[in-house]
Design an enzyme around this catalytic site. Structure first.
Site, PDB file in Angstrom:
ATOM      1  N   ASP A 154       0.706  -1.255   0.205  1.00 54.12           N
ATOM      2  CA  ASP A 154       0.164  -0.097   0.028  1.00 54.12           C
ATOM      3  C   ASP A 154       0.989   1.261  -0.095  1.00 54.12           C
ATOM      4  O   ASP A 154       1.556   1.554   1.158  1.00 54.12           O
ATOM      5  CB  ASP A 154      -0.764   0.119   1.244  1.00 54.12           C
ATOM      6  CG  ASP A 154      -1.958  -0.986   1.202  1.00 54.12           C
ATOM      7  OD1 ASP A 154      -1.837  -2.223   0.482  1.00 54.12           O
ATOM      8  OD2 ASP A 154      -3.024  -0.830   1.749  1.00 54.12           O
ATOM      9  N   LYS A 217      -6.836   3.159  -3.338  1.00 54.31           N
ATOM     10  CA  LYS A 217      -7.375   3.201  -2.068  1.00 54.31           C
ATOM     11  C   LYS A 217      -7.593   4.585  -1.417  1.00 54.31           C
ATOM     12  O   LYS A 217      -6.732   5.616  -1.508  1.00 54.31           O
ATOM     13  CB  LYS A 217      -6.076   2.649  -1.025  1.00 54.31           C
ATOM     14  CG  LYS A 217      -6.464   2.619   0.431  1.00 54.31           C
ATOM     15  CD  LYS A 217      -5.299   1.919   1.264  1.00 54.31           C
ATOM     16  CE  LYS A 217      -5.492   2.030   2.498  1.00 54.31           C
ATOM     17  NZ  LYS A 217      -4.136   1.269   3.343  1.00 54.31           N
ATOM     18  N   LYS A 253     -10.271   0.322  -2.510  1.00 52.50           N
ATOM     19  CA  LYS A 253     -10.254  -0.101  -0.901  1.00 52.50           C
ATOM     20  C   LYS A 253     -10.584   1.250  -0.198  1.00 52.50           C
ATOM     21  O   LYS A 253      -9.472   2.182  -0.144  1.00 52.50           O
ATOM     22  CB  LYS A 253      -8.830  -0.448  -0.424  1.00 52.50           C
ATOM     23  CG  LYS A 253      -8.374  -0.767   0.908  1.00 52.50           C
ATOM     24  CD  LYS A 253      -7.129  -1.259   0.990  1.00 52.50           C
ATOM     25  CE  LYS A 253      -6.858  -1.461   2.806  1.00 52.50           C
ATOM     26  NZ  LYS A 253      -5.485  -1.894   2.757  1.00 52.50           N
TER      27      LYS A 253
END
Length: 317
Positions: A154, A217, A253
């Protein structure tokens, strides 16, 4: 179209900062009022009992169980991994979560605990949460996490560069990080709370996808506001339109502030109504959360027994 169309488009835009800027600026504007009203309307949808059971189990399977604190220890991560594999030890029918997300230094601990379980190991990287570090440092961060066994990374984008209009700089950084990931999946954190407008969220989403991100995300969870339904709606529309244009599917996400089963179900409704069943899968949608899992487990227990188990029944994350 085949996924090589995404590569062709990315190569075409990467060759010219002006072309990339023109493309991103030419994306359709977001109707702020319309997006917020649609998200609010979808949030009122109710789900019947059998569908709710399915939705709760799906939400559990979509959780990236996360600990990203300065006080994290190997012991805490081992306990989190045990919970990830068996969220409710009293119910063997409860599915495992999707992944455990930790800092790079704790990846080896998570890998050792989760080996063979099917639960992924995710690591934040690239000078999380600020993203303010030289590219060489960011890439070393990513390579260290992958070498330690992370199969998902991430990353955070440089919001300062993005907001200053230096889109090609952000694009090239994501491309470099994706290359450093090797076979690991890349989730690109936009930090939507700092992007200010929905138009910026749409541009950043497309930029991340063009550069090769496997997921987009919302947030680090360190900045308010974090995930919201309208922001996630804009991102879902972006991945839908990107697949229509290029043939490549990208995951979404939301992270930060999603704490209850009711919240999670609202997001599942949003997915179904915006992009359809293809994204109702942990391969394409995740919740970045720590406290969400316990509420999902309490709701599952209530459906099974008719009464709440209570928050003390489940371990704290």
């Amino acid at each position: 179209m085949e996924t090589h169309e995404a590569e062709r488009l990315a190569a075409e835009l990467a060759g010219s900062p002006e072309a990339l800027r023109t493309f991103l600026s030419g994306l359709p504007g977001v109707d702020q009022v319309g997006a917020e009203q649609r998200a609010a309307t979808l949030a009122t949808r109710s789900i019947k009992t059998t569908a709710k059971q399915w939705a709760l189990d799906l939400a559990v399977r979509m959780v990236d169980l996360t600990t990203l604190e300065g006080a994290d220890t190997p012991g805490k991560v081992r306990a989190l991994c045990a919970k990830a594999m068996r969220p409710d030890p009293a119910d063997p029918g409860c599915p495992p979560v999707a992944a455990v997300c930790v800092y790079p230094t704790l990846v080896p601990t998570a890998v050792a605990q989760l080996r063979g379980s099917g639960v992924h190991v995710a690591s934040v990287a690239t000078a999380f949460p600020s993203g303010q570090a030289p590219l060489a440092v960011k890439l070393d961060d990513v390579r260290a996490a992958v070498a330690a066994g992370a199969d998902e990374v991430d990353m955070v984008i440089d919001r300062g560069a993005f907001l200053a209009g230096r889109y090609e700089e952000v694009f090239r950084q994501i491309v470099a990080v994706k290359e450093a990931c090797g076979d690991a999946h890349l989730k690109v954190i936009l930090e939507t709370g700092e992007l200010v407008t929905y138009d910026n969220v749409r541009r950043a989403s497309w930029l991340a996808m063009l550069a090769g991100g496997d997921f987009i995300k919302t947030s680090t969870g360190k900045v308010a506001p974090a995930a919201t339904l309208p922001v996630t709606l804009v991102m879902l529309e972006a991945v839908r339109d990107f697949r229509d244009r290029t043939g490549r599917q990208v995951g979404v996400k939301p992270a930060g502030g999603i704490r209850t089963a009711k919240d999670a179900i609202r997001y599942l409704v949003l997915i179904n109504e915006t992009v359809g069943e293809d994204w109702l899968d942990p391969r394409w949608f995740r919740f970045g959360a720590s406290s969400l899992l316990n509420d999902l487990l309490m709701q599952r227990a209530k459906m099974a027994t008719g009464r709440y188990a209570g928050p003390d029944y489940f371990t704290l994350d």
